[in-house]
Design a protein around this motif. Structure first.
Motif, mmCIF file in Angstrom:
data_model
loop_
_atom_site.group_PDB
_atom_site.id
_atom_site.type_symbol
_atom_site.label_atom_id
_atom_site.label_comp_id
_atom_site.label_asym_id
_atom_site.label_seq_id
_atom_site.Cartn_x
_atom_site.Cartn_y
_atom_site.Cartn_z
ATOM 1 N N SER A 98 19.155 82.413 53.939
ATOM 2 C CA SER A 98 19.670 82.632 55.287
ATOM 3 C C SER A 98 18.843 81.796 56.252
ATOM 4 C CB SER A 98 19.600 84.118 55.676
ATOM 5 O OG SER A 98 18.260 84.582 55.650
ATOM 6 N N HIS A 136 31.479 91.537 57.894
ATOM 7 C CA HIS A 136 32.882 91.208 57.733
ATOM 8 C C HIS A 136 33.671 92.088 58.704
ATOM 9 C CE1 HIS A 136 31.715 88.927 54.237
ATOM 10 N NE2 HIS A 136 31.136 89.993 53.722
ATOM 11 N N GLN A 192 27.272 85.827 60.632
ATOM 12 C CA GLN A 192 25.848 86.013 60.382
ATOM 13 C C GLN A 192 25.115 85.698 61.670
ATOM 14 O OE1 GLN A 192 25.040 83.343 57.133
ATOM 15 N NE2 GLN A 192 25.579 84.872 55.582
ATOM 16 N N SER A 212 33.991 86.608 59.433
ATOM 17 C CA SER A 212 32.722 87.000 58.836
ATOM 18 C C SER A 212 31.625 86.284 59.606
ATOM 19 C CB SER A 212 32.666 86.621 57.361
ATOM 20 O OG SER A 212 33.627 87.355 56.636
ATOM 21 N N LEU A 249 31.955 82.525 60.121
ATOM 22 C CA LEU A 249 31.938 81.794 58.867
ATOM 23 C C LEU A 249 33.332 81.376 58.439
ATOM 24 C CD1 LEU A 249 29.359 83.850 56.795
ATOM 25 C CD2 LEU A 249 28.980 81.843 58.204
ATOM 26 N N ARG A 275 23.810 93.864 52.357
ATOM 27 C CA ARG A 275 23.959 92.559 52.985
ATOM 28 C C ARG A 275 25.408 92.154 53.255
ATOM 29 N NH1 ARG A 275 19.266 89.872 53.075
ATOM 30 N NH2 ARG A 275 17.558 90.750 51.871
ATOM 31 N N GLN A 276 26.363 92.922 52.770
ATOM 32 C CA GLN A 276 27.765 92.637 53.039
ATOM 33 C C GLN A 276 28.343 93.891 53.696
ATOM 34 O OE1 GLN A 276 29.080 89.653 52.395
ATOM 35 N NE2 GLN A 276 27.365 88.824 51.207
ATOM 36 N N GLN A 327 28.679 82.628 65.365
ATOM 37 C CA GLN A 327 28.265 82.711 63.971
ATOM 38 C C GLN A 327 29.417 82.890 62.994
ATOM 39 O OE1 GLN A 327 24.973 81.993 63.587
ATOM 40 N NE2 GLN A 327 25.431 81.673 65.743
ATOM 41 N N THR A 380 25.656 89.628 56.164
ATOM 42 C CA THR A 380 26.953 89.142 56.619
ATOM 43 C C THR A 380 27.798 90.330 57.042
ATOM 44 O OG1 THR A 380 26.873 87.247 55.116
ATOM 45 C CG2 THR A 380 29.027 87.858 55.990
#
Length: 532
Positions: free
Chosen positions: A123, A38, A28, A26, A8, A252-253, A6, A36
């Motif tokens: 997503s 990191h 997902q 990063s 990114l 979400r981050q 996954q 996401t």
């Protein structure tokens, strides 16, 4: 789909986040749809607490920045969302600022109102098809929530698991938007009247493969699509230090310090390390859901314990039970404290104000398991919500359950509304309990902290309850760390020049911190615990 597939990007820097150093990748994954991670390699994980902080410890470790406790509620891009002018727009085509239809509750009556889109994202994830008796069908994520006759519920049991929620079963009645009043929304009313009398009974929730799904944050926390009322994500506090947006990036981050155990082990082996108490969980929860994947905490606990460093953990996450053997082993070598945050017992209120966290019953069971393992455990009853969870009856019932679970002590703390949290909470209050808005405006008119008179009354009432349930023990006060002349000056100022230690009547609960010699403390506001 495998986690390792996954990735990114892998360029060592993340656009828009110049403060994020040491980026590895990063990622997902459907396991955490909409989030996401990191992954970074940190140079240091021991963080010194600023000298002016009210916390009674000098060091912290935070393996995560951000929190994956939050839930995700998503629908497919072709789902028609009702606009405030009576038209509709596909979910994928919504934009920040668009005016759509949401709901508020006033005087116990829910009604339709104009709301605005604050954030919009997508997503890829597994989805289910929700079928209704009137022929309506909508494809959504498994943890999506719709409004039913008995309140908000997840569409499936699988989606509710891990979030502490309830779910629909065939035969349950959904709320059709056509049944709600819509004052001032004539165009909306005309459109919805076409569905009047529709049978909104749930027929089935069926697996529907995988799809790209979209979600929004609105000012009311919900929206209307295909005639049903849909819950959406709350916008909460942000990673301002990473220049992330003011929407839902905190949820979400999530920054993950992949090498936290190894770096910490090196740092605490240094001859310069003085083996001061290290606290975890006062900023972001170390036992959020992502810890089940990354498993950083066992190595962190071993590094601290083997180096002779006292440690404490504060969490809402029941995943801590996985590491009880590690914590017990560390406790044989160093002082250990464990704290659990638990604000209320009411399952409906919990689902509304703390979506995505383990249920109150699950956290009580965690307290019991910690105590049964022979470890001290203190409970933070926080935050107490004025007008909602602060009655003598509610507090007495909660403290009774906490005592029965084996807690060593408890502390009861009023809600603290920092910037960011304040905006989220006021939006939630306007939707769910608008009759309390005026009272909160008065109680918090001077800023983030509730009025002193309220704190004094809460402290007086809680004191008797804590004594009744045997939870009033505590050897650590809510206070900052003062040294030398500054401490003596503070003591003299607070104690009329007598030089005694300044009094602070709001202790940390017995068991929540390791029993190590505590420094002189000053009078502070205890609500500054970030996690609570």
């Amino acid at each position: 789909m495998r986690w390792s597939g996954q990735q990114l990007d892998d360029d060592g820097a993340l656009p828009g986040m110049p403060a994020l150093k040491g980026l590895v990748r990063s990622v997902q994954t459907p396991e955490f749809a909409g989030i996401t991670f990191h992954e970074v390699r940190a140079r240091s994980v021991l963080n010194r607490v600023p000298g002016g902080s009210p916390m009674p410890f000098g060091w912290t470790v935070n393996p995560y920045r951000g929190c994956s406790h939050a839930c995700t509620y998503c629908v497919t891009g072709d789902t028609p969302v009702l606009r405030a002018d009576g038209g509709s727009v596909p979910m994928a085509d919504l934009r920040v600022g668009d005016a759509v239809v949401g709901t508020v509750t006033e005087g116990g009556v829910r009604r339709l109102v104009r709301t605005h889109v604050l954030a919009h994202w997508s997503s890829r994830r597994a989805v289910v098809r929700v079928r209704v008796a009137d022929g309506t069908a909508v494809v959504v994520g498994a943890d999506h929530r719709l409004l039913g006759r008995t309140g908000w519920r997840h569409v499936s049991r699988a989606g509710a698991d891990g979030h502490g929620g309830t779910w629909f079963v065939p035969g349950d009645a959904l709320v059709g938007a056509e049944t709600l009043p819509a004052p001032g929304l004539a165009g909306v009313r005309d459109v919805l009247d076409e569905s009047r009398g529709a049978d909104r009974t749930l027929l089935a929730v069926e697996p529907a493969g995988e799809d790209t799904v979209y979600d929004v944050t609105t000012t009311t926390g919900d929206y209307v699509a295909v005639g049903l009322v849909h819950h959406n994500c709350f916008a909460r506090n942000t990673h301002t230090y990473l220049d992330l947006d003011a929407g839902d990036d905190f949820d979400r981050q999530v920054v993950v310090k992949l090498n936290a155990p190894e770096v910490l082990a090196r740092e605490v082996r240094s001859p310069r390390w003085s083996r001061e108490h290290v606290a975890m969980g006062t900023n972001t929860d170390p036992y959020q859901r992502a810890e089940g994947r990354y498993r950083l905490m066992p190595g962190i606990i071993r590094a601290l314990g083997s180096s002779g460093t006292p440690l404490s953990i504060l969490t809402k996450g029941t995943l801590l039970a996985r590491d009880l053997p590690e914590i017990v082993a560390a406790g044989r070598d160093v002082p250990v404290g464990v704290g659990v945050s638990l604000a209320l017992l009411d399952p409906e209120l919990h689902r509304s104000v703390e979506p995505g966290t383990p249920t109150p019953r699950a956290r009580l069971d965690l307290v019991r398991r910690i105590a049964d393992a022979g470890l001290p455990v203190g409970v933070f009853v926080a935050p107490v919500l004025p007008g909602l969870t602060d009655s003598d009856e509610a507090l007495d019932a909660l403290l009774g359950e906490i005592a029965a679970a084996g807690a060593s002590g408890a502390s009861v703390l009023a809600l603290h509304l920092r910037p960011g949290t304040r905006e989220w909470f006021h939006g939630w209050l306007a939707r769910e309990h608008p009759h309390l808005l005026e009272r909160y405006a008065q109680l918090y008119r001077r800023g983030a902290y509730v009025q002193q008179a309220y704190r004094d009354d809460l402290r007086r009432r809680v004191g008797a309850l804590l004594r009744r349930h045997g939870l009033d023990g505590g050897g650590h006060h809510m206070g900052g760390r003062l040294e030398g002349d500054r401490a003596r000056r503070s003591s003299a100022r607070l104690d009329g020049g007598k030089g005694a230690q300044p009094e602070n009547p709001e202790p940390w609960p017995d068991g929540a911190l390791p029993r190590v010699p505590s420094g002189i403390v000053q009078e502070t506001r205890p609500e500054q615990l970030s996690l609570l």
